[in-house]
Design a protein around this motif. Structure first.
Motif, PDB file in Angstrom:
ATOM      1  N   ALA A  38       0.812  -1.219   0.000  1.00 33.70           N
ATOM      2  CA  ALA A  38       0.000   0.000   0.000  1.00 33.70           C
ATOM      3  C   ALA A  38       0.846   1.271   0.000  1.00 33.70           C
ATOM      4  N   GLN A  39       2.157   1.120  -0.074  1.00 40.08           N
ATOM      5  CA  GLN A  39       3.014   2.299  -0.104  1.00 40.08           C
ATOM      6  C   GLN A  39       3.089   2.915  -1.497  1.00 40.08           C
ATOM      7  N   GLN A  40       2.517   2.228  -2.463  1.00 42.25           N
ATOM      8  CA  GLN A  40       2.452   2.736  -3.831  1.00 42.25           C
ATOM      9  C   GLN A  40       0.985   2.919  -4.227  1.00 42.25           C
ATOM     10  N   PRO A  41       0.698   3.890  -5.107  1.00 39.73           N
ATOM     11  CA  PRO A  41      -0.680   4.047  -5.576  1.00 39.73           C
ATOM     12  C   PRO A  41      -1.157   2.778  -6.276  1.00 39.73           C
ATOM     13  N   GLY A  42      -2.432   2.475  -6.133  1.00 38.96           N
ATOM     14  CA  GLY A  42      -2.969   1.315  -6.833  1.00 38.96           C
ATOM     15  C   GLY A  42      -4.062   0.623  -6.052  1.00 38.96           C
ATOM     16  N   PRO A  43      -4.527  -0.511  -6.557  1.00 33.65           N
ATOM     17  CA  PRO A  43      -5.660  -1.231  -5.952  1.00 33.65           C
ATOM     18  C   PRO A  43      -5.420  -1.635  -4.504  1.00 33.65           C
ATOM     19  N   ALA A  44      -4.186  -2.014  -4.147  1.00 34.98           N
ATOM     20  CA  ALA A  44      -3.924  -2.460  -2.770  1.00 34.98           C
ATOM     21  C   ALA A  44      -4.117  -1.292  -1.800  1.00 34.98           C
ATOM     22  N   ARG A  45      -3.575  -0.134  -2.141  1.00 41.02           N
ATOM     23  CA  ARG A  45      -3.740   1.036  -1.276  1.00 41.02           C
ATOM     24  C   ARG A  45      -5.212   1.402  -1.148  1.00 41.02           C
ATOM     25  N   ASP A  46      -5.934   1.442  -2.261  1.00 45.00           N
ATOM     26  CA  ASP A  46      -7.345   1.813  -2.219  1.00 45.00           C
ATOM     27  C   ASP A  46      -8.149   0.824  -1.366  1.00 45.00           C
ATOM     28  N   ALA A  47      -7.881  -0.466  -1.546  1.00 46.46           N
ATOM     29  CA  ALA A  47      -8.614  -1.484  -0.788  1.00 46.46           C
ATOM     30  C   ALA A  47      -8.347  -1.353   0.703  1.00 46.46           C
ATOM     31  N   LEU A  48      -7.106  -1.065   1.063  1.00 44.96           N
ATOM     32  CA  LEU A  48      -6.753  -0.884   2.474  1.00 44.96           C
ATOM     33  C   LEU A  48      -7.513   0.293   3.078  1.00 44.96           C
TER      34      LEU A  48
END
Length: 397
Positions: A32-42
């Motif tokens: 989640a330290q980078q922009p993208g689906p993982a960060r948004d989901a978190l």
């Protein structure tokens, strides 16, 4: 297999009339330290979205546009800046995080969080006095300056500064939005080149099929219309708008027509992917009304009345970024905001909103036939509400 919860260092803060969950970038899980689906989901799971019940019972959100907010801070990557500030507006009923704009209210809390997290060089933090935190707003690529009061090496949060829309007094934090107009790619503060445009809209929205609007990119893209033109006085409180589903749908359609005219979307249907921007607001000449707290606002207390919608609902006070747009438009003769305030040149304005009043300063000048605003200044306050860890299921991102 048992799914466990993980914990992430976080701070829950109020900034201005909003509150949100603050993270230091390095404290987030690597994915989640980078922009993208993982960060948004978190972030969606932290806030508790999407929530079909509209309550955010299983998360840190408050089920309003003012309380479904997240902030990620890191040491600045920009010269002459202290901290990079990234804002994520989390949708309440959709699996969506909007990164298209800033939150001016939470800006008031950025400096305090950055100092407490050691993101500001200690040599720039005085034991006593004012710490001038230089913020790079990463969503809109703009500089913001925050004057954070210090005493005995710690941020001062308590004080006697009162902000309408906030229950208790706190320490004053002066915020300066430097060059707030969106002039990226050679663009103009007024994307159409006009101080006032005439939107062509269905007669079901406006009987004449035409609606005057000031479309401005300053602080946040904003569509200003006259309250009278859409059947309002400009003194409405939240229940008058938010309890009317037809009115909310109408505002959302008008917002889409304004966004299309501003070039922010290419089709009207695209507005659903831009919940956070642009804002839509309606203005009216100054008049007396009773604020949501019961406070009497007299016509002599203000220059005009403004009501603004955020994330599909009338805001309980005023978004900080929208206040920047209001101040900027008010300083430029001929805009609908300026005309509602009585016209002429002005360097500060006090406007009435549902919770009370707010004073904002701005100065504009015409350079090579383009309006420029060097800075907009306002006072807010901020306070840590809780700090520690948020917990989320390990498999949610």
């Amino acid at each position: 297999m048992v799914t466990r919860q993980i914990k992430i260092p976080a701070t829950y803060m109020r900034g201005g009339t909003s509150k949100g969950v603050f993270f230091a970038l390095d404290d987030l899980p690597a994915a989640a330290q980078q922009p993208g689906p993982a960060r948004d989901a978190l972030l969606l799971r932290v806030i508790g979205s999407p929530d079909p019940y509209g309550k955010h019972t299983d998360g840190m959100g408050g089920a309003t546009s003012s309380t479904s907010k997240t902030v990620i801070l890191s040491r600045s990557s920009q010269p002459e800046h202290d901290v990079d500030y990234l804002f994520g507006q989390v949708a309440i009923d959709k699996p969506f995080v909007d990164w298209s704009g800033n939150c001016g209210n939470l800006t008031a809390a950025v400096g305090a969080f950055a100092i407490s997290q050691g993101l500001v060089d200690p040599s720039r933090v005085p034991q006593n006095g004012i710490c001038n935190v230089r913020i790079w707003q990463a969503n809109i690529h703009k500089t913001i300056l925050a004057q954070v009061p210090m005493a005995d090496g710690e941020v001062v949060e308590c004080g006697d500064f009162e902000l309408d829309g906030v229950t208790f007094a706190a320490a004053e934090v002066q915020i300066t939005f430097v060059d707030p107009a969106d002039d990226s790619d050679g663009g103009s503060m007024f994307p159409t080149g006009n101080l006032v445009d005439e939107l062509e809209v269905p007669t079901a929205l406006v009987a004449s099929g035409k609606l005057k609007a000031t479309l401005i990119n300053a602080g946040i893209p904003t569509i200003f219309v006259n309250a009278e033109d859409i059947g309002y006085r400009g003194t409405e409180l939240q229940e008058a708008i938010n309890g009317d589903t037809e009115a909310l749908a109408r505002f959302e359609q008008l917002r889409a027509y304004g966004a299309l005219k501003m070039g922010l979307i290419s089709r009207l249907d695209d507005i659903s992917a831009r919940q956070h921007t642009p804002k839509i607001a309606f203005v009216a000449p100054r008049m007396a009304y009773t604020a949501s707290s019961g406070k009497q606002i007299h016509s002599d207390d203000i220059d005009l009345c403004v009501r603004a919608l955020s994330m599909g609902k009338l805001h309980h006070a005023m978004m900080g970024t929208a206040a920047v747009a209001i101040a900027t438009a008010a300083a430029i003769p001929g805009t609908l905001v300026n005309l509602a305030a009585g016209g002429g040149e002005r360097e500060q304005i006090r406007f009435g909103h549902p919770s009370g009043t707010l004073k904002v300063g701005a100065s504009a000048q015409l350079v090579a036939e383009q309006w420029q605003v060097q800075q907009v200044v306002m006072s807010r306050s901020a306070r840590v509400l809780m700090e520690g860890w948020v917990r989320i299921p390990e498999d949610c991102f």
